[in-house]
Design a protein around this motif. Structure first.
Motif, mmCIF file in Angstrom:
data_model
loop_
_atom_site.group_PDB
_atom_site.id
_atom_site.type_symbol
_atom_site.label_atom_id
_atom_site.label_comp_id
_atom_site.label_asym_id
_atom_site.label_seq_id
_atom_site.Cartn_x
_atom_site.Cartn_y
_atom_site.Cartn_z
ATOM 1 N N ALA A 32 0.834 -1.206 0.000
ATOM 2 C CA ALA A 32 0.000 0.000 0.000
ATOM 3 C C ALA A 32 0.866 1.253 0.000
ATOM 4 N N ALA A 33 1.931 1.248 0.805
ATOM 5 C CA ALA A 33 2.815 2.415 0.861
ATOM 6 C C ALA A 33 3.553 2.615 -0.455
ATOM 7 N N THR A 34 3.887 1.514 -1.128
ATOM 8 C CA THR A 34 4.646 1.611 -2.379
ATOM 9 C C THR A 34 3.806 2.176 -3.514
ATOM 10 N N ILE A 35 2.553 1.735 -3.628
ATOM 11 C CA ILE A 35 1.750 2.131 -4.792
ATOM 12 C C ILE A 35 0.765 3.258 -4.486
ATOM 13 N N GLY A 36 0.642 3.640 -3.204
ATOM 14 C CA GLY A 36 -0.237 4.760 -2.878
ATOM 15 C C GLY A 36 -1.713 4.422 -2.831
ATOM 16 N N VAL A 37 -2.037 3.175 -2.466
ATOM 17 C CA VAL A 37 -3.436 2.748 -2.311
ATOM 18 C C VAL A 37 -3.614 2.305 -0.867
ATOM 19 N N SER A 38 -4.781 2.543 -0.279
ATOM 20 C CA SER A 38 -4.985 2.215 1.127
ATOM 21 C C SER A 38 -4.897 0.710 1.361
ATOM 22 N N GLU A 39 -4.439 0.360 2.570
ATOM 23 C CA GLU A 39 -4.309 -1.046 2.932
ATOM 24 C C GLU A 39 -5.664 -1.749 2.916
ATOM 25 N N SER A 40 -6.719 -1.052 3.361
ATOM 26 C CA SER A 40 -8.051 -1.661 3.371
ATOM 27 C C SER A 40 -8.550 -1.955 1.955
ATOM 28 N N THR A 41 -8.221 -1.056 1.009
ATOM 29 C CA THR A 41 -8.617 -1.285 -0.381
ATOM 30 C C THR A 41 -7.924 -2.524 -0.935
ATOM 31 N N LEU A 42 -6.629 -2.671 -0.648
ATOM 32 C CA LEU A 42 -5.890 -3.846 -1.128
ATOM 33 C C LEU A 42 -6.439 -5.126 -0.501
ATOM 34 N N SER A 43 -6.763 -5.057 0.796
ATOM 35 C CA SER A 43 -7.299 -6.233 1.487
ATOM 36 C C SER A 43 -8.630 -6.668 0.866
ATOM 37 N N ARG A 44 -9.496 -5.706 0.592
ATOM 38 C CA ARG A 44 -10.787 -6.018 -0.021
ATOM 39 C C ARG A 44 -10.615 -6.529 -1.445
ATOM 40 N N LEU A 45 -9.620 -6.004 -2.148
ATOM 41 C CA LEU A 45 -9.351 -6.441 -3.516
ATOM 42 C C LEU A 45 -8.870 -7.898 -3.516
ATOM 43 N N GLU A 46 -7.950 -8.222 -2.590
ATOM 44 C CA GLU A 46 -7.424 -9.586 -2.528
ATOM 45 C C GLU A 46 -8.493 -10.585 -2.095
ATOM 46 N N SER A 47 -9.408 -10.169 -1.214
ATOM 47 C CA SER A 47 -10.435 -11.081 -0.708
ATOM 48 C C SER A 47 -11.628 -11.199 -1.649
ATOM 49 N N GLY A 48 -11.673 -10.377 -2.696
ATOM 50 C CA GLY A 48 -12.780 -10.419 -3.638
ATOM 51 C C GLY A 48 -13.954 -9.555 -3.245
ATOM 52 N N GLN A 49 -13.813 -8.792 -2.155
ATOM 53 C CA GLN A 49 -14.898 -7.918 -1.727
ATOM 54 C C GLN A 49 -14.977 -6.660 -2.577
ATOM 55 N N ARG A 50 -13.909 -6.385 -3.329
ATOM 56 C CA ARG A 50 -13.919 -5.245 -4.252
ATOM 57 C C ARG A 50 -13.483 -5.730 -5.619
ATOM 58 N N ARG A 51 -14.210 -5.325 -6.644
ATOM 59 C CA ARG A 51 -13.863 -5.719 -8.008
ATOM 60 C C ARG A 51 -12.687 -4.883 -8.496
ATOM 61 N N PRO A 52 -11.738 -5.490 -9.195
ATOM 62 C CA PRO A 52 -10.582 -4.744 -9.690
ATOM 63 C C PRO A 52 -10.961 -3.783 -10.808
ATOM 64 N N SER A 53 -10.316 -2.640 -10.825
ATOM 65 C CA SER A 53 -10.512 -1.655 -11.885
ATOM 66 C C SER A 53 -9.150 -1.304 -12.464
ATOM 67 N N LEU A 54 -9.145 -0.686 -13.627
ATOM 68 C CA LEU A 54 -7.896 -0.332 -14.282
ATOM 69 C C LEU A 54 -7.081 0.631 -13.426
ATOM 70 N N GLU A 55 -7.757 1.547 -12.719
ATOM 71 C CA GLU A 55 -7.035 2.526 -11.907
ATOM 72 C C GLU A 55 -6.357 1.876 -10.703
ATOM 73 N N LEU A 56 -6.793 0.680 -10.309
ATOM 74 C CA LEU A 56 -6.121 -0.070 -9.255
ATOM 75 C C LEU A 56 -5.068 -1.017 -9.811
ATOM 76 N N LEU A 57 -5.378 -1.650 -10.943
ATOM 77 C CA LEU A 57 -4.475 -2.659 -11.495
ATOM 78 C C LEU A 57 -3.203 -2.049 -12.078
ATOM 79 N N LEU A 58 -3.297 -0.861 -12.669
ATOM 80 C CA LEU A 58 -2.108 -0.253 -13.267
ATOM 81 C C LEU A 58 -1.011 0.028 -12.229
ATOM 82 N N PRO A 59 -1.320 0.713 -11.097
ATOM 83 C CA PRO A 59 -0.261 0.915 -10.108
ATOM 84 C C PRO A 59 0.223 -0.388 -9.475
ATOM 85 N N LEU A 60 -0.653 -1.386 -9.362
ATOM 86 C CA LEU A 60 -0.224 -2.673 -8.832
ATOM 87 C C LEU A 60 0.753 -3.368 -9.778
ATOM 88 N N ALA A 61 0.451 -3.310 -11.077
ATOM 89 C CA ALA A 61 1.364 -3.902 -12.064
ATOM 90 C C ALA A 61 2.718 -3.211 -12.021
#
Length: 202
Positions: A32-61
């Motif tokens: 989260a600190a590296t890509i500038g996205v909140s830890e809770s957002t990443l946790s929800r993304l990994e658990s499937g509680q949040r659907r991935p979007s391009l604005e999240l996937l690009l900084p993760l890539a």
């Protein structure tokens, strides 16, 4: 049918992200600190509680230094070749063999042939290094030790010790190098010969 396939692709992104993070020994807070996205957002993304979007996937890539296709499981297309960018430093050429941020990095190092061997100019920096000589005769200076390693020999040492790599006889040398931050060492499971070791601080 198309919507079902799209849903399956999106549902697989979370587990893929979690597996990638764990394989690299990273925490949610660190990513989260590296890509500038909140830890809770990443946790929800990994658990499937949040659907991935391009604005999240690009900084993760970018943060994981992997193609976007790897995150969504898309088949590889186009040029299959790996384009490595050599780095010239200390009179040597380093070809990076790994691309992930953090952890241990792998390089192929090439020391060019010279009419006369160079005089050692030892350097120090934080970290730990493991090397294996592929061809040529490597001169390895570590502190007060002056060693010559032929092909097939390995060495590992704390880079906080003054050290220098060069050709022992003026000929070209090729070697593999694993470099990690302080406290991270290569683990060799099996070896024909015990590697030369040089330790610094405990």
């Amino acid at each position: 049918m198309g919507d079902e396939r799209d849903d399956a692709v999106l549902d697989a992104v979370g587990p893929r992200l979690r597996a990638l993070r764990r394989a690299r020994g990273l925490t949610l807070a660190g990513v989260a600190a590296t890509i500038g996205v909140s830890e809770s957002t990443l946790s929800r993304l990994e658990s499937g509680q949040r659907r991935p979007s391009l604005e999240l996937l690009l900084p993760l890539a970018r943060g994981y230094d992997v193609p976007l296709d790897d995150l969504v499981g898309a088949p590889r297309t186009g040029d299959p070749r790996i384009h490595l960018t050599p780095i010239s430093r200390f009179g040597m050429t380093f070809v990076p063999l790994s691309r992930r941020p953090g952890g241990v990095h792998a390089f192929k190092a090439i020391i060019p042939a010279r009419p006369a061997p160079l005089e050692p100019t030892p350097q120090t920096h934080d970290g730990f290094e493991w090397l294996y000589v592929l061809s040529g005769r490597l001169r390895l200076v570590i502190g007060e030790r002056d060693l010559t390693l032929p092909p097939g020999e390995a060495a590992e040492f704390d880079t906080s010790l003054p050290h220098w790599l060069g050709s022992a006889d003026g000929g070209a040398v090729e070697l593999l190098i694993l470099f990690g931050p302080q406290g991270v060492r290569a683990h060799v499971r099996a070896e024909a010969q015990r590697p030369v070791r040089a330790e610094g601080r405990p």
